[in-house]
Design an enzyme around this catalytic site. Structure first.
Site, PDB file in Angstrom:
ATOM      1  N   TYR A   2       0.896  -1.289   0.088  1.00  0.00           N
ATOM      2  CA  TYR A   2      -0.010   0.116   0.082  1.00  0.00           C
ATOM      3  C   TYR A   2       1.057   1.026  -0.186  1.00  0.00           C
ATOM      4  O   TYR A   2       1.763   1.405   0.886  1.00  0.00           O
ATOM      5  CB  TYR A   2      -0.961  -0.037   1.229  1.00  0.00           C
ATOM      6  CG  TYR A   2      -1.932   1.218   1.423  1.00  0.00           C
ATOM      7  CD1 TYR A   2      -2.821   1.350   0.364  1.00  0.00           C
ATOM      8  CD2 TYR A   2      -2.017   1.695   2.643  1.00  0.00           C
ATOM      9  CE1 TYR A   2      -3.629   2.386   0.600  1.00  0.00           C
ATOM     10  CE2 TYR A   2      -2.894   2.669   2.860  1.00  0.00           C
ATOM     11  CZ  TYR A   2      -3.741   3.249   1.953  1.00  0.00           C
ATOM     12  OH  TYR A   2      -4.675   4.096   1.945  1.00  0.00           O
ATOM     13  N   LYS A   9     -11.397  16.692  16.191  1.00  0.00           N
ATOM     14  CA  LYS A   9     -10.497  16.371  15.254  1.00  0.00           C
ATOM     15  C   LYS A   9     -10.509  17.170  14.010  1.00  0.00           C
ATOM     16  O   LYS A   9     -11.287  17.463  12.986  1.00  0.00           O
ATOM     17  CB  LYS A   9     -11.446  15.080  14.824  1.00  0.00           C
ATOM     18  CG  LYS A   9     -11.320  14.017  15.619  1.00  0.00           C
ATOM     19  CD  LYS A   9     -10.044  13.089  15.340  1.00  0.00           C
ATOM     20  CE  LYS A   9      -9.745  12.538  14.015  1.00  0.00           C
ATOM     21  NZ  LYS A   9      -8.544  11.917  13.858  1.00  0.00           N
ATOM     22  N   TYR A  36     -11.765  -4.502   6.521  1.00  0.00           N
ATOM     23  CA  TYR A  36     -10.546  -4.093   7.115  1.00  0.00           C
ATOM     24  C   TYR A  36     -10.551  -3.053   8.428  1.00  0.00           C
ATOM     25  O   TYR A  36     -10.344  -3.194   9.372  1.00  0.00           O
ATOM     26  CB  TYR A  36      -9.364  -3.570   6.191  1.00  0.00           C
ATOM     27  CG  TYR A  36      -8.274  -3.186   6.794  1.00  0.00           C
ATOM     28  CD1 TYR A  36      -7.264  -4.188   7.265  1.00  0.00           C
ATOM     29  CD2 TYR A  36      -7.887  -1.935   6.988  1.00  0.00           C
ATOM     30  CE1 TYR A  36      -5.994  -3.606   7.531  1.00  0.00           C
ATOM     31  CE2 TYR A  36      -6.834  -1.612   7.728  1.00  0.00           C
ATOM     32  CZ  TYR A  36      -5.967  -2.298   8.030  1.00  0.00           C
ATOM     33  OH  TYR A  36      -4.690  -2.003   8.520  1.00  0.00           O
ATOM     34  N   HIS A  37     -11.280  -1.963   8.032  1.00  0.00           N
ATOM     35  CA  HIS A  37     -11.368  -0.987   8.909  1.00  0.00           C
ATOM     36  C   HIS A  37     -12.030  -1.166  10.132  1.00  0.00           C
ATOM     37  O   HIS A  37     -12.059  -0.246  11.151  1.00  0.00           O
ATOM     38  CB  HIS A  37     -11.763   0.432   8.126  1.00  0.00           C
ATOM     39  CG  HIS A  37     -10.500   0.817   7.096  1.00  0.00           C
ATOM     40  ND1 HIS A  37     -10.591   0.512   5.687  1.00  0.00           N
ATOM     41  CD2 HIS A  37      -9.463   1.565   7.086  1.00  0.00           C
ATOM     42  CE1 HIS A  37      -9.345   0.765   5.250  1.00  0.00           C
ATOM     43  NE2 HIS A  37      -8.672   1.685   6.081  1.00  0.00           N
ATOM     44  N   HIS A  46      -9.846   9.050  10.824  1.00  0.00           N
ATOM     45  CA  HIS A  46      -9.634   7.830  11.948  1.00  0.00           C
ATOM     46  C   HIS A  46      -9.786   8.398  13.335  1.00  0.00           C
ATOM     47  O   HIS A  46      -9.116   9.131  13.926  1.00  0.00           O
ATOM     48  CB  HIS A  46      -8.231   7.352  11.605  1.00  0.00           C
ATOM     49  CG  HIS A  46      -7.859   6.698  10.426  1.00  0.00           C
ATOM     50  ND1 HIS A  46      -7.634   7.322   9.404  1.00  0.00           N
ATOM     51  CD2 HIS A  46      -7.937   5.294  10.093  1.00  0.00           C
ATOM     52  CE1 HIS A  46      -7.373   6.543   8.360  1.00  0.00           C
ATOM     53  NE2 HIS A  46      -7.518   5.357   8.813  1.00  0.00           N
ATOM     54  N   ASP A  60      -8.706  14.173   8.424  1.00  0.00           N
ATOM     55  CA  ASP A  60      -8.367  12.706   9.065  1.00  0.00           C
ATOM     56  C   ASP A  60      -9.598  12.481   9.650  1.00  0.00           C
ATOM     57  O   ASP A  60     -10.209  12.647  10.894  1.00  0.00           O
ATOM     58  CB  ASP A  60      -7.149  12.777  10.133  1.00  0.00           C
ATOM     59  CG  ASP A  60      -6.955  11.522  10.958  1.00  0.00           C
ATOM     60  OD1 ASP A  60      -7.250  10.478  10.318  1.00  0.00           O
ATOM     61  OD2 ASP A  60      -6.670  11.807  11.821  1.00  0.00           O
TER      62      ASP A  60
END
Length: 687
Positions: free
Chosen positions: A34, A553, A188-189, A559, A557
């Site tokens: 990646y 935040k 995945y996340h 996450h 981003d």
């Protein structure tokens, strides 16, 4: 002379055999890393280098402005240009990114979601410009918007218009790009956000059902074409450290997908019911402490998706040993690539049938996972499906709860993480001893090169063609027409990423989902927690109310795991917490802190933009007339070498992934705001 007898050769059943009956080996999975950073020129050099070292597919990381639908010259983009991936603004960028790379031969995976249609349109336009028949393109756009609302945060539009874009891509690709997967269902996340194996199975499958329901509702596919669409769906999954459980999870995935596509959607062709998946192994469990241990974690996690032949991945990309510290350097990616090559070519793994068929342990574990996941899928169906479960906040709250439980188990020592909460003493890592400290160093001049490129494109292009292409796109969005053709026309006209997204924002609007933190608890108890609560109470007794923390935040981003856990932990410690989720500008966050009369402002930054954001926050606090009246603390993926610079910018405390003890984090924040401790704490708290 004795009579000759012919003898039949019995093929050993424990070996794989080819059509001629002779022993053979499976072809290995696609090897990916990646990758993408800095700018298109640097990323092109990285890709060509990786391909020359034996990588067999590209997996492209895009920067946050590209993912969130902003051109690099937008004010929100400035701190994020090229930090976590490659910035893409126009077709001119794709020309440089894929220079000397044969796109008609390579399998390209793009980790892109809300703007997936746009990046695919650019890829098609690039093929046309090169004289390559687009039908020869092969690869995948991740394009799973549901998991963005749950875990990764690079959504733009509300759920239902976002699903429309995905269905448009299936409609287009089925007839024009037969070797392209328009989306993959990305669990995945979900695991990165704290999902248990059961939640990863159930939420991903419910997500796939939402997509299939939308495809079927479109009514533009024949029965055979619908089956072909099902056959184009792939999955992108996570493999954690519990590799036996992960192996069983993958077998359960395959069986459940076969059952759902057969029984719920009537897919009769077994080929189209196959569970096809790529994988990146877990990054959540990688540690900043003793980072050399991450190499062994990555190896063990790779086994979970390669050992079982009947559930083996189609493509594998591995993180690197230092990804809890920074982006990987080329050497780090080479090391992870070599792991895959050793596993595929030096071992005998690919010479045998499935090693686990007939195992009672594996069969029982698979059955257990299937039963629990099926029950959760049924619950989501009762709520109205995955889209409704997103809009109600059900799935997000479940993930925040699971993540809180995971962190609580680590804090209490019930979940062992070597080097983090057990065997924490160790020799210094020689991998960090080089001149660069083992870390990727971002070149600040690279962003200037990106901005010059987009500026040059804007000066060269025909504004009339741009305006006409955008009007056509906007009109297609309003009338319900398939948006792929209009998007490709925009790509040819050198429309920017931000202009494409803005044209659709005008029609669809933007979306802000529930944060999922309300009502969550860590469940931590004991003397350590009580001591922190006593300090909070003592501060409150002095100041006439609880301390108030604004958790922000900033930037693009998405996450949000860290900020969510800090919000939950602070509330459990006794703070009053204001948390509005992701993607706020620095002025918005600072204004909130001022209006809420915040005791402390906490910032979460994982994209590498921490210095730029800290500088912007200091300037904004000054503009609001607050100065250092509201202390600032910051957490994220922050190299030790940057802590001094953050201190000079007024950041009072810095937290990184090694600060896993949430009560210790709260204790340090209480130090920042001057809360009493020790005997003074007890006396004031009990007064």
């Amino acid at each position: 002379m004795g009579r000759l007898h012919s003898r039949s050769v019995t093929r050993p059943t424990h070996l794989l055999a080819g059509p001629d009956g002779k022993p053979t080996r499976d072809r290995p999975w696609i090897f990916r890393t990646y990758a993408g950073h800095t700018n298109v020129r640097a990323s092109n050099a990285l890709y060509r280098g990786n391909l020359s070292r034996g990588q067999t597919g590209l997996s492209i990381a895009f920067d946050l402005p590209t993912q969130c639908g902003y051109a690099s010259d937008h004010p929100l983009a400035e701190p994020e240009i090229g930090k976590v991936g490659v910035p893409i603004n126009t077709l001119d960028d794709f020309e440089v990114l894929f220079d000397a790379i044969p796109i008609e031969q390579i399998n390209t995976s793009m980790t892109i979601n809300a703007t997936a249609m746009w990046l695919l349109a650019l890829y098609v336009a690039l093929a046309e410009q090169r004289g390559v028949e687009p039908a020869r393109l092969q690869g995948t756009t991740q394009n799973d918007i549901i998991k963005e609302y749950l875990a990764r945060g690079t959504y733009i539009f509300p759920p239902r218009p976002s699903m429309r874009l995905i269905v448009d891509m299936y409609d287009y690709c089925l007839h024009r790009l037969p070797h392209w997967n328009p989306s993959n269902i990305c669990s995945y996340h979900l695991q990165e956000a704290g999902a248990t194996p059961v939640q990863e199975l159930a939420f991903a499958l419910a997500n796939a059902e939402a997509l299939l329901d939308a495809l079927r509702a479109r009514g533009c596919f024949t029965a055979d074409e619908f089956e072909q669409c099902v056959g184009r769906i792939s999955f992108f999954v996570n493999a954690g450290i519990r590799f036996v459980e992960e192996l069983c999870k993958m077998r359960a995935f395959g069986e459940l997908w076969d059952e759902i596509t057969r029984d719920r959607y009537g897919v009769t062709n077994p080929k189209y019911r196959l569970f096809r998946y790529g994988v990146q192994v877990n990054s959540l469990g990688l540690t900043e402490e003793q980072p050399e241990n991450n190499a062994w974690r990555i190896l063990l996690e790779a086994l979970g998706v390669t050992l079982s032949r009947n559930a083996r991945c189609r493509a594998l990309q591995l993180p690197t040993w230092n990804e809890a510290l920074s982006l990987p350097r080329p050497w780090d990616q080479q090391w992870s690539l070599r792991l895959q090559q050793v596993l595929a070519y030096e071992t005998d793994l690919l010479e045998y049938p499935d090693l686990f068929d007939g195992s009672p342990v594996v069969a029982a574990k698979v059955a257990e996972l299937k039963e629990a996941a099926s029950a959760e899928v049924a619950r989501i169906r009762e709520l109205g499906g995955a889209l409704a479960a997103i809009e109600s906040g059900y799935m997000k709250s479940a993930l925040v709860r699971s993540q809180a439980e995971r962190l609580a188990h680590i804090n209490q020592g019930e979940l062992v993480v070597v080097g983090r909460n057990r065997w924490t003493e160790g020799l210094p890592s020689p991998l960090l001893a080089g001149a660069d400290g083992g870390l990727f160093k971002f070149d600040p001049a690279a962003a200037a090169e990106t901005l010059e490129m987009v500026g040059a494109t804007k000066r060269r292009r025909s504004q009339g063609e741009v305006d006409a292409a955008l009007r056509r796109l906007n009109e297609a969005a309003r009338t319900g027409e398939n948006l792929m053709t209009a998007s490709i026309a925009c790509a040819r006209a050198r429309v920017t990423t931000g202009e494409w997204a803005d044209a659709l924002r005008e029609v669809f609007g933007e979306y802000r989902p529930p944060t999922g933190v309300e009502g969550q608890r860590l469940g931590l108890e004991g003397a350590r927690v009580e001591a922190v609560r006593a300090r909070v109470a003592a501060w409150g007794a002095r100041h006439g109310g609880r301390p108030r923390i604004v958790v922000g935040k900033p930037g693009l981003d998405g996450h949000s795991n860290g900020s969510e856990m800090i919000a939950v932990a602070a509330r459990e410690a006794g703070f009053e917490v204001i948390y509005g989720g992701i993607r706020w500008t620095v002025p918005e966050i600072v204004k909130s802190a001022v209006e809420e009369d915040a005791t402390v402002l906490g910032l979460s930054v994982l994209s590498g933009g921490h210095l730029e954001i800290a500088r912007a926050v200091r300037e904004q606090l000054g503009a609001e007339g607050v100065g250092e009246g509201i202390p600032v603390v910051m957490g994220g993926i922050i190299p030790e070498s940057d802590v001094g610079a953050l201190d000079a910018l007024g950041v009072k405390a810095v937290f990184t992934p090694k600060d896993f003890d949430l009560m210790d984090v709260m204790d340090r924040i209480l130090d920042v705001i001057g809360a009493p401790r020790g005997e003074t704490t007890a006396r004031i708290a009990s007064a």
